[in-house]
Design an enzyme around this catalytic site. Structure first.
Site: not given
Ligand code: ACO
Length: 329
Positions: A116, A256, A286
């Site tokens: 990214c 980003h 994204n």
């Molecule tokens: N729908 C419903 N529930 C979900 C989903 C979904 N799509 N995805 C995950 N959950 C659940 C999980 O299973 C978890 O459940 P559990 O507590 O029972 O285990 C719960 O939601 C919380 O999951 P987390 O992963 O802790 O959720 P978080 O608040 O961290 O959000 C996310 C996840 C959106 C991926 C976040 O961590 C994020 O944005 N991370 C950064 C991503 C990023 O910036 N990437 C950049 C680079 S990408 C590149 O370079 C190609």
């Protein structure tokens, strides 16, 4: 690092695939909800490239859109850089395919793969060729077909990504305008937090890699989230220090588009008001290397960038990597 000769953005362009995949559509594919996706990420929908089209096709469309509003003809482009984590092929470079299609016959062409952060790294790289007096016109493109690299049964990742492309044409400009400074960084010790494990030299495609889904994007979301918040801080601060400016001097911040909570958290700490932040993650999700390029194009097209504005780009991603770049428009 300050660039000695001014490098300005002559024009911008983009290609947005028409096919929309909404959160409601995703609710029918995996166990998720619009409420979860929008609440945790700020994403409402994303675009999916048409069947038969790929990264180079979108890069070509973005380049043509950029050339359509430029005084520079394709024949005068000296270099094409494509930033992509989802190129058409391992080789040849996507940039070579673009070069042929847009009739930039004398241009050199290469790809950069920095996830990214790719578009910022590519802008900084292209600017160096111009400021060194080697080239006059450089086309920089960010293009991604991430929809073909996500596991559509994995709700943790499939809701996050989208397809698209954006482009910017760099050229020499008057002193005091254009790219003022940039800051690039990487921490390879955390490379495994975000990767596409199989299909290349380390793990060539095999029945086993297919069975294990190793040819899909792998991301430790929570750890990447923590890194991203810190990387935005570090990179913005380093850039502002180089410029001798404060966050209050920024007219438009184009971050980003990975997660609206990451953007909000950085902007709160720098006390940057919402109206000075370009956000379109709700529409596109994204799009990795394409995200800042598309956001720059949209901000410009919507009249949110005026001559003389200080526009700051900031990104983070696979590598892990981060970067920021300041432009006096
Ligand atoms: N729908 C419903 N529930 C979900 C989903 C979904 N799509 N995805 C995950 N959950 C659940 C999980 O299973 C978890 O459940 P559990 O507590 O029972 O285990 C719960 O939601 C919380 O999951 P987390 O992963 O802790 O959720 P978080 O608040 O961290 O959000 C996310 C996840 C959106 C991926 C976040 O961590 C994020 O944005 N991370 C950064 C991503 C990023 O910036 N990437 C950049 C680079 S990408 C590149 O370079 C190609």
């Amino acid at each position: 690092m300050k660039t000695p000769v001014s490098v300005v953005i002559e024009s911008v362009g983009a290609y947005i695939p028409p096919k929309v995949l909404s959160n409601a559509d995703l609710e029918k594919i995996v166990d998720t909800s619009d409420q979860w996706i929008f609440g945790r990420t700020g994403i409402r929908e994303r675009r999916i490239v048409a069947e038969g089209m790929s990264t180079s096709d979108m890069a070509i469309e973005a380049a043509l859109s950029c050339l359509a509003s430029s005084k520079v003809p394709a024949a005068e482009i000296d270099l094409i850089i494509v930033a992509s984590a989802s190129p058409d092929y391992a080789f040849p470079s996507t940039a070579c395919i673009v070069q042929h299609a847009i009739l930039a016959r004398t241009a050199a062409a290469f790809d950069m793969e920095i996830g990214c952060t790719g578009f910022i790294y590519a802008l900084a790289t292209g600017a160096q060729f111009i400021s060194a007096g080697v080239y006059r016109n450089v086309m920089v493109i960010g293009a991604e077909t991430l929809s073909r690299f996500v596991d559509w049964t994995d709700r943790n990742t499939c809701v996050l990504f989208g397809d698209g492309a954006g482009a910017a044409l760099l050229t020499q400009g008057p002193a005091g305008e254009g790219i003022l400074a940039f800051h690039l960084g990487a921490d390879g010790s955390q490379w495994n937090l975000l990767s596409l494990p199989a299909g290349m030299a380390r793990l060539p495609a095999s029945e086993q890699t297919l069975k294990k889904g190793l040819h899909y994007i792998h991301m430790e979301g929570r750890a990447v989230f923590k890194f991203a918040v810190k990387a935005m801080d570090v990179s913005l601060k380093a850039l502002l220090d180089k410029l001798g400016k404060t966050a209050g001097d920024i007219d438009l911040l184009i971050p980003h588009q990975a997660n609206s909570r990451i953007i909000d958290s950085a902007c709160q700490r720098f006390n940057i008001p919402r109206e000075k932040i370009m956000m379109n993650i709700d529409k596109y999700g994204n799009t990795s290397s394409a995200s800042i390029a598309i956001a720059l194009y949209e901000a410009y097209s919507e009249g949110r960038i005026k001559k003389g504005d200080l526009v700051v780009l900031v990104g983070f991603g696979a590598g892990l990597s981060w970067g920021s770049l300041a432009i006096r428009w």
